[in-house]
Design a protein around this motif. Structure first.
Motif, PDB file in Angstrom:
ATOM      1  N   THR A 132     -11.755   5.953  -7.639  1.00  0.00           N
ATOM      2  CA  THR A 132     -11.857   5.176  -6.404  1.00  0.00           C
ATOM      3  C   THR A 132     -12.663   3.901  -6.628  1.00  0.00           C
ATOM      4  O   THR A 132     -12.264   2.813  -6.190  1.00  0.00           O
ATOM      5  CB  THR A 132     -12.532   6.021  -5.299  1.00  0.00           C
ATOM      6  OG1 THR A 132     -11.773   7.203  -5.077  1.00  0.00           O
ATOM      7  CG2 THR A 132     -12.623   5.238  -3.998  1.00  0.00           C
TER       8      THR A 132
ATOM      9  N   GLY B  19      -7.220   5.773   1.088  1.00  0.00           N
ATOM     10  CA  GLY B  19      -6.125   6.723   0.993  1.00  0.00           C
ATOM     11  C   GLY B  19      -6.475   7.914   0.115  1.00  0.00           C
ATOM     12  O   GLY B  19      -6.194   9.065   0.464  1.00  0.00           O
ATOM     13  N   ILE B  20      -7.083   7.642  -1.037  1.00  0.00           N
ATOM     14  CA  ILE B  20      -7.491   8.722  -1.937  1.00  0.00           C
ATOM     15  C   ILE B  20      -8.556   9.593  -1.261  1.00  0.00           C
ATOM     16  O   ILE B  20      -8.529  10.826  -1.359  1.00  0.00           O
ATOM     17  CB  ILE B  20      -8.036   8.156  -3.267  1.00  0.00           C
ATOM     18  CG1 ILE B  20      -6.910   7.447  -4.025  1.00  0.00           C
ATOM     19  CG2 ILE B  20      -8.620   9.265  -4.137  1.00  0.00           C
ATOM     20  CD1 ILE B  20      -7.375   6.783  -5.297  1.00  0.00           C
TER      21      ILE B  20
ATOM     22  N   LEU C 115       0.831  -1.198   0.000  1.00  0.00           N
ATOM     23  CA  LEU C 115       0.000   0.000   0.000  1.00  0.00           C
ATOM     24  C   LEU C 115       0.868   1.251   0.000  1.00  0.00           C
ATOM     25  O   LEU C 115       0.590   2.216  -0.728  1.00  0.00           O
ATOM     26  CB  LEU C 115      -0.923   0.002   1.222  1.00  0.00           C
ATOM     27  CG  LEU C 115      -1.789   1.254   1.428  1.00  0.00           C
ATOM     28  CD1 LEU C 115      -2.675   1.495   0.214  1.00  0.00           C
ATOM     29  CD2 LEU C 115      -2.626   1.117   2.696  1.00  0.00           C
ATOM     30  N   ASP C 116       1.931   1.249   0.808  1.00  0.00           N
ATOM     31  CA  ASP C 116       2.831   2.392   0.871  1.00  0.00           C
ATOM     32  C   ASP C 116       3.415   2.699  -0.506  1.00  0.00           C
ATOM     33  O   ASP C 116       3.589   3.862  -0.881  1.00  0.00           O
ATOM     34  CB  ASP C 116       3.962   2.107   1.863  1.00  0.00           C
ATOM     35  CG  ASP C 116       4.970   3.234   1.936  1.00  0.00           C
ATOM     36  OD1 ASP C 116       4.743   4.167   2.713  1.00  0.00           O
ATOM     37  OD2 ASP C 116       5.980   3.183   1.206  1.00  0.00           O
TER      38      ASP C 116
ATOM     39  N   PRO D 230      -2.508   9.670   3.481  1.00  0.00           N
ATOM     40  CA  PRO D 230      -2.440   8.206   3.362  1.00  0.00           C
ATOM     41  C   PRO D 230      -1.204   7.600   4.022  1.00  0.00           C
ATOM     42  O   PRO D 230      -1.262   6.473   4.531  1.00  0.00           O
ATOM     43  CB  PRO D 230      -2.431   7.973   1.845  1.00  0.00           C
ATOM     44  CG  PRO D 230      -3.111   9.168   1.270  1.00  0.00           C
ATOM     45  CD  PRO D 230      -2.725  10.306   2.162  1.00  0.00           C
TER      46      PRO D 230
ATOM     47  N   TRP E 109      -2.355  15.218   0.344  1.00  0.00           N
ATOM     48  CA  TRP E 109      -1.814  13.959  -0.169  1.00  0.00           C
ATOM     49  C   TRP E 109      -0.938  13.228   0.856  1.00  0.00           C
ATOM     50  O   TRP E 109      -0.697  12.026   0.732  1.00  0.00           O
ATOM     51  CB  TRP E 109      -1.015  14.206  -1.449  1.00  0.00           C
ATOM     52  CG  TRP E 109       0.140  15.175  -1.327  1.00  0.00           C
ATOM     53  CD1 TRP E 109       0.144  16.498  -1.664  1.00  0.00           C
ATOM     54  CD2 TRP E 109       1.462  14.884  -0.846  1.00  0.00           C
ATOM     55  NE1 TRP E 109       1.366  17.064  -1.403  1.00  0.00           N
ATOM     56  CE2 TRP E 109       2.210  16.094  -0.916  1.00  0.00           C
ATOM     57  CE3 TRP E 109       2.093  13.739  -0.373  1.00  0.00           C
ATOM     58  CZ2 TRP E 109       3.539  16.176  -0.513  1.00  0.00           C
ATOM     59  CZ3 TRP E 109       3.426  13.819   0.026  1.00  0.00           C
ATOM     60  CH2 TRP E 109       4.130  15.023  -0.047  1.00  0.00           C
TER      61      TRP E 109
ATOM     62  N   VAL F 105       0.176   3.471  -3.265  1.00  0.00           N
ATOM     63  CA  VAL F 105      -0.615   4.691  -3.087  1.00  0.00           C
ATOM     64  C   VAL F 105      -0.013   5.856  -3.873  1.00  0.00           C
ATOM     65  O   VAL F 105      -0.699   6.824  -4.197  1.00  0.00           O
ATOM     66  CB  VAL F 105      -0.732   5.044  -1.581  1.00  0.00           C
ATOM     67  CG1 VAL F 105       0.534   5.707  -1.064  1.00  0.00           C
ATOM     68  CG2 VAL F 105      -1.947   5.929  -1.331  1.00  0.00           C
TER      69      VAL F 105
ATOM     70  N   SER G 278      -4.946  -3.993  -0.755  1.00  0.00           N
ATOM     71  CA  SER G 278      -4.490  -2.601  -0.765  1.00  0.00           C
ATOM     72  C   SER G 278      -5.309  -1.774  -1.749  1.00  0.00           C
ATOM     73  O   SER G 278      -5.521  -0.579  -1.546  1.00  0.00           O
ATOM     74  CB  SER G 278      -3.006  -2.526  -1.127  1.00  0.00           C
ATOM     75  OG  SER G 278      -2.785  -2.937  -2.467  1.00  0.00           O
ATOM     76  N   GLN G 279      -5.773  -2.424  -2.815  1.00  0.00           N
ATOM     77  CA  GLN G 279      -6.612  -1.722  -3.784  1.00  0.00           C
ATOM     78  C   GLN G 279      -8.057  -1.596  -3.288  1.00  0.00           C
ATOM     79  O   GLN G 279      -8.708  -0.579  -3.498  1.00  0.00           O
ATOM     80  CB  GLN G 279      -6.596  -2.450  -5.126  1.00  0.00           C
ATOM     81  CG  GLN G 279      -5.297  -2.269  -5.901  1.00  0.00           C
ATOM     82  CD  GLN G 279      -5.394  -2.850  -7.294  1.00  0.00           C
ATOM     83  OE1 GLN G 279      -5.505  -4.051  -7.461  1.00  0.00           O
ATOM     84  NE2 GLN G 279      -5.349  -2.003  -8.290  1.00  0.00           N
TER      85      GLN G 279
ATOM     86  N   VAL H 140      -6.033   1.790  -0.899  1.00  0.00           N
ATOM     87  CA  VAL H 140      -5.928   2.857  -1.892  1.00  0.00           C
ATOM     88  C   VAL H 140      -7.186   3.728  -1.948  1.00  0.00           C
ATOM     89  O   VAL H 140      -7.079   4.964  -1.912  1.00  0.00           O
ATOM     90  CB  VAL H 140      -5.579   2.286  -3.277  1.00  0.00           C
ATOM     91  CG1 VAL H 140      -5.657   3.370  -4.344  1.00  0.00           C
ATOM     92  CG2 VAL H 140      -4.187   1.667  -3.261  1.00  0.00           C
TER      93      VAL H 140
END
Length: 428
Positions: A255, A159-160, A29-30, A171, A168, A33, A151-152, A156
């Motif tokens: 998203t 995060g978005i 994810l890190d 996240p 920004w 993103v 993570s998707q 993500v």
């Protein structure tokens, strides 16, 4: 090991799968993103595609260098302690990303995070190879790779969402907080892994690194992994920018698009994992690679497209990507001898990261954009390059498969708890 034992997991093995999967979730994810934040970062920091490509590749290059530097030490310590050390460093780096206020400080923070985060995957792979037999690894890889889909699906999109609510940087704070709890779970519940220490023969870390790199069979696997990574990373950095500026997808739809792709990954990966334990792993990999090549060419040549159709193409492309990642990871895990697993996985991960960094940087040089919000140009060229690289990857992975088939004629690969040969390659 009888068939029933090879098909079932113990309670502790299930915990190991879970903790490694959720650890991979935070690390992936890190990294991932950055891609959906790409359009936002390029606009807010006034970046060109080439500059953003460098921001993405900075993590990958530092991760690759770190893996090479630590490879000689990877089999010299308890794998649990190594995992904790690098995961804590990763958390600190992610916090630095959240504190970044300019392009320069962001790149510096990404480099620091990569120095620690890039090694975590290789340590996890060594742990998997120690604990699970080859007959189990397809399913294990399927579950571990679910971190990619999760993570998707969760990371993500959330995060978005919080990035649009705040900035920004948000996240990265989310990843850091979650990672702290995971680090505590690793420290408390994961058992030490030290049995490999009794197999060490090399006196120095450098000697162990050279011993690992010098093996011809290992070098074939390293090359195959590097090329796979180049093909996999080239499209990723500009995926969101392409969707927004070329396909006509807005941020709210982006998203939703990422969530649909992530859900499809979560559904696909366990199925592919089970399938790769039942049929020939190389056959599955080759078929998935051909499918992915076709979908990459189709997708990168799209213009403004209705969202449902974009979702369908994303799912079909994700099927190809996931269906080649899992069997290739399982095949590669069978290459190293027990005494070399940590070093092998570190070098393999390093080459993977460096190749990914090169791919992101090259993609940044290929893709151009005339102005903010205008369509990306030459993104389809990236798709054609991926096709060429994938063809070479199929050939190299065929050689890896031959090595493993030959090796299995001399010995049965077993988990670390059982008596296992110390040097499988010498048998060849």
């Amino acid at each position: 090991m009888d068939k029933q034992q090879s098909m079932s997991f113990t309670g502790y093995q299930k915990f190991v799968i879970f903790i490694l999967a959720i650890t991979q979730f935070t690390v992936i994810l890190d990294f991932m993103v950055m891609s959906p934040l790409g359009d936002m970062l390029m606009k807010s920091l006034d970046l060109k595609p080439s500059a953003f490509g460098i921001a993405v590749s900075a993590y990958a290059f530092s991760a690759g260098i770190s893996g090479l530097l630590t490879a000689g030490f990877a089999d010299k310590f308890d794998r649990k302690k190594l995992l904790l050390f690098f995961y804590i460093g990763f958390i600190i780096g992610t916090i630095f990303c959240g504190l970044a206020e300019s392009y320069a400080t962001l790149v510096a923070a990404r480099i620091f995070t990569g120095l620690f985060g890039g090694v975590i995957g290789s340590i996890s792979m060594a742990i998997i190879t120690d604990i699970f037999a080859l007959q189990q690894r397809g399913r294990v890889m399927g579950f571990i790779q679910m971190g990619f889909g999760a993570s998707q699906v969760l990371g993500v999109p959330i995060g978005i969402y919080i990035a649009t609510l705040w900035k920004w940087e948000a996240p990265f704070w989310m990843v850091a907080v979650l990672s702290i709890f995971i680090a505590i779970a690793i420290a408390v519940y994961l058992k030490p892994l030290t049995a490999h220490l009794s197999l060490q023969r090399d006196k120095s870390a450098f000697a162990h690194l050279w011993h690992t790199v010098s093996k011809r069979d290992y070098r074939i696997a390293f090359t195959a992994t590097a090329l796979l990574s180049i093909g996999g990373f080239m499209m990723m950095p500009f995926g969101s920018a392409f969707a927004v500026n070329n396909l006509g997808v807005n941020y709210n739809q982006l998203t939703m698009l990422l969530m649909v792709s992530g859900v499809s990954s979560l559904l696909i990966m366990p199925v592919i994992g089970k399938l790769s334990d039942k049929i020939n792993k190389y056959t599955l990999f080759a078929g998935a690679s051909v499918w992915m090549m076709v979908m990459c060419v189709v997708y990168t040549n799209l213009g403004v497209t209705p969202l449902p159709l974009v979702m369908v193409f994303n799912i079909l492309m994700m099927m190809g990507i996931m269906s080649r990642m899992i069997p290739s990871s399982a095949l590669t895990s069978a290459v190293p001898d027990m005494a070399d697993r940590g070093a092998f996985m570190s070098i393999n991960s390093s080459l993977q990261q460096i190749a990914g960094g090169i791919a992101a940087a090259v993609a940044g040089m290929i893709v151009t954009q005339e102005s903010k919000g205008s369509p990306l140009q030459h993104y389809n060229t990236v798709g054609y390059v991926i096709v060429v690289i994938s063809v070479i990857s199929i050939i190299l992975m065929w050689r890896v498969n031959k090595l493993i088939t030959k090796k299995q004629k001399y010995t049965q690969v077993t988990p670390l708890q059982e008596e296992a040969p110390q040097n499988l390659n010498e048998a060849l």
